[in-house]
Design an enzyme around this catalytic site. Structure first.
Site, PDB file in Angstrom:
ATOM      1  N   SER A 263      -9.840   1.743   2.403  1.00 18.85           N
ATOM      2  CA  SER A 263      -8.971   2.530   1.557  1.00 18.85           C
ATOM      3  C   SER A 263      -7.881   1.721   0.839  1.00 18.85           C
ATOM      4  CB  SER A 263      -8.300   3.615   2.403  1.00 18.85           C
ATOM      5  OG  SER A 263      -7.456   3.033   3.378  1.00 18.85           O
TER       6      SER A 263
ATOM      7  N   LYS B  90       0.849  -1.200   0.000  1.00 18.81           N
ATOM      8  CA  LYS B  90       0.000   0.000   0.000  1.00 18.81           C
ATOM      9  C   LYS B  90       0.879   1.241   0.000  1.00 18.81           C
ATOM     10  CE  LYS B  90      -4.004   1.981   2.458  1.00 18.81           C
ATOM     11  NZ  LYS B  90      -4.951   1.806   3.598  1.00 18.81           N
TER      12      LYS B  90
ATOM     13  N   SER C  95     -10.043  -0.631   6.639  1.00 22.18           N
ATOM     14  CA  SER C  95      -9.446  -0.469   5.300  1.00 22.18           C
ATOM     15  C   SER C  95      -8.722  -1.683   4.739  1.00 22.18           C
ATOM     16  CB  SER C  95      -8.481   0.710   5.300  1.00 22.18           C
ATOM     17  OG  SER C  95      -9.210   1.888   5.110  1.00 22.18           O
TER      18      SER C  95
HETATM   19  N1  GLN Z   1     -13.277   3.737   5.687  1.00 19.94           N
HETATM   20  C1  GLN Z   1     -12.769   4.185   6.942  1.00 19.94           C
HETATM   21  C2  GLN Z   1     -12.469   5.663   6.875  1.00 19.94           C
HETATM   22  O1  GLN Z   1     -12.730   6.235   5.885  1.00 19.94           O
HETATM   23  C3  GLN Z   1     -11.583   3.390   7.345  1.00 19.94           C
HETATM   24  C4  GLN Z   1     -10.340   3.838   6.695  1.00 19.94           C
HETATM   25  C5  GLN Z   1      -9.142   3.064   7.139  1.00 19.94           C
HETATM   26  O2  GLN Z   1      -9.247   2.036   7.802  1.00 19.94           O
HETATM   27  N2  GLN Z   1      -7.992   3.597   6.802  1.00 19.94           N
HETATM   28  O3  GLN Z   1     -11.989   6.227   7.786  1.00 19.94           O
END
Ligand code: GLN
Length: 491
Positions: free
Chosen positions: A157, A82, A181
């Site tokens: 994400s 990532k 994410s």
């Molecule tokens: N979808 C969640 C957010 O927007 C989690 C994001 C993540 O785990 N980095 O914060």
């Protein structure tokens, strides 16, 4: 070796094939990039490909084979990383204009450990800007598409990591999980996606989002590969004070021990939450049934406080993010706007140019809830809710070894479908954020295809702190009995 072959192999088959000289690590690398060349234009899983780094890693493996030496456990296994983890020789963009040209100056510990275990660094994977999002549509470099249906999102994400693994462009990938994410994109792409216990894996070299929640973990196409990656990345790191030295076992050792007598709690009230797709609900109930048929003692449990996790998370997450992102000021890191009048103007211009809409929203939410007049009403309240959620799980783990919930309330949604409503997007995380708030490990296991759409559904297996071994054992039993194979139409 051709591209289709490498696209469906597991980590063990690759490293054993290299060890037995069936094929070389160089051939694996060539087949991998051949596959990427075919599939990547339609999917856009990567922000940067790193064939030079991968080739030199492959050559080192092949030299070990030639010397007859023992091979490391992930020898020659193609890996995606990532794009919020530093690796010297790559940019670390976080999917953001702010860091578009930022060259890593040191290695993230988890990445370093993965590469020391023999994995090949294939490229840096696309992501929502600074990891804010659930669809990868917030990337400043364009969205990633879901290999199961190119009109749909891969989740986020860590959507690039998830899509790369689902499409067989890499065998394993690292993601980060602050509120879901790793697990949510895992569910939406039919991959095994795991968030370790808070403290299990070092975050040194991961660009921080919310430091009390962030964890790094693997994507793979099998539970065994997930366990193998955990073996490589887990453990104490002197560079991350929150990493702990609780014993790391071999997570593959007891995978096949079965679930006879294991106490499994199916979280009933989470299934009844508004917005949970009936097909997702049914798949979760069916998963519990599969474990029961193998001798697990399945019972129902309610976690009524955990439904408030989402509200608490969207106070705590942005609060910590607003503080962590203060460092991107146009001076110390990344984008520096030209032609500023003075230093305040420089901050303002650099941040306005470098941050996208969702990042700005998070910073504003965070600074608001931390401001003097509102701190107790928002941040203080959210921290209390967090404590209650952690306690609720602790009580549940007195009765159960693992808990089952859906990972995501729906299957993969269409690009653009939730982009206009931040709240609709935030609701994707309702089942995943409680684990981050409580610091618990969880893995999303793909178990079924939704009858109406043919898209994958993931079930989340949750275990108590540092009990990843039991979590993997249940996940393996589920995977073996569900018979799901990750084969999106992708040619
Ligand atoms: N979808 C969640 C957010 O927007 C989690 C994001 C993540 O785990 N980095 O914060």
């Amino acid at each position: 070796m051709d591209h289709a072959e490498i696209g469906s192999m597991g980590a063990r088959a690759i490293s054993e094939g290299i060890a037995s000289k069936e094929f070389s690590a160089r051939e694996v690398t060539e087949a991998t990039y051949a596959r990427i060349e075919r599939l990547e234009p339609a999917i856009h899983a990567f922000n940067q490909l790193t064939p030079d780094l991968a080739m030199s890693a492959a050559d080192r493996i092949d030299a070990l084979v030639a010397a007859g030496g023992p091979l490391p456990p992930l020898a020659g296994v193609p890996a995606g990383i990532k794009d919020n983890m530093n690796l010297v020789g790559t940019r670390t963009t976080c999917g953001a204009r702010m860091l578009e040209d930022y060259d890593s100056v040191y290695d993230c510990t988890a990445v370093r450990r993965l590469l020391d275990a023999g994995a090949l660094p294939v490229g840096k994977c696309n992501m929502d800007e600074f990891a804010f999002g659930s669809s990868t549509e917030n990337s400043a470099f364009g969205p990633t598409r879901n290999p199961w249906d190119l009109e749909r999102v891969p989740g986020g994400s860590s959507g690039g990591s998830a899509a790369a693994v689902a499409a067989g462009m890499v065998t394993i990938a690292l993601g980060s999980d602050t509120g879901g994410s790793i697990r949510q994109p895992g569910a939406l792409t039919g991959t095994v996606a795991m968030k370790p216990t808070y403290g299990r894996v070092s975050r040194y070299g991961l660009v921080a989002f919310a430091s009390s929640l962030d964890q790094i973990g693997p994507f793979s196409r099998s539970v065994e590969d997930s366990a193998l990656v955990c073996n490589a990345i887990a453990g104490k790191d002197p560079f991350d004070a929150t990493s702990v030295d609780t014993l790391v076992g071999d997570y593959t050792a007891n995978l096949r021990s079965g679930v006879e007598g294991m106490r499994v709690g199916i979280v009933r009230d989470m299934l009844d939450l508004e917005g949970c797709d009936p097909e997702v609900r049914e798949a979760t109930v069916a998963a519990a049934q599969l474990l029961a048929e193998q001798g697990a003692l399945v019972d129902e449990v309610d976690l009524p406080t955990s439904r408030h996790g989402l509200a608490a998370y969207y106070v705590i997450g942005p609060a910590e993010a607003s503080s962590n992102l203060a460092r991107f000021d146009g001076i110390r890191y990344g984008r520096r706007s030209p032609g500023a009048e003075d230093v305040v103007d420089l901050y303002m211009r650099s941040r306005a140019e470098g941050f996208g809409a969702e990042t700005i929203r998070r910073i504003m939410l965070g600074t608001y809830t931390l401001s003097a007049g509102y701190y107790d009403a928002y941040y203080g309240q959210a921290q209390k809710a967090r404590t209650l959620i952690a306690r609720e799980f602790a009580e549940a783990f007195q009765r159960f070894d693992v808990l089952l919930t859906p990972t995501s309330p729906t299957v993969a949604f269409k690009l653009g479908e939730r982009a206009k409503s931040p709240v609709a997007m935030y609701l994707s995380d309702v089942y995943t954020v409680p684990l981050n708030l409580a610091g618990l490990p969880g893995v999303s296991v793909p178990t079924a295809l939704a009858p109406s759409s043919g898209l994958p559904i993931g079930v989340q297996v949750v275990a108590d702190h540092f009990d990843e071994a039991t979590m993997f054992r249940a996940a393996f039993a589920l995977e073996s009995s569900a018979g799901f194979v990750c084969t999106p139409a992708r040619e």
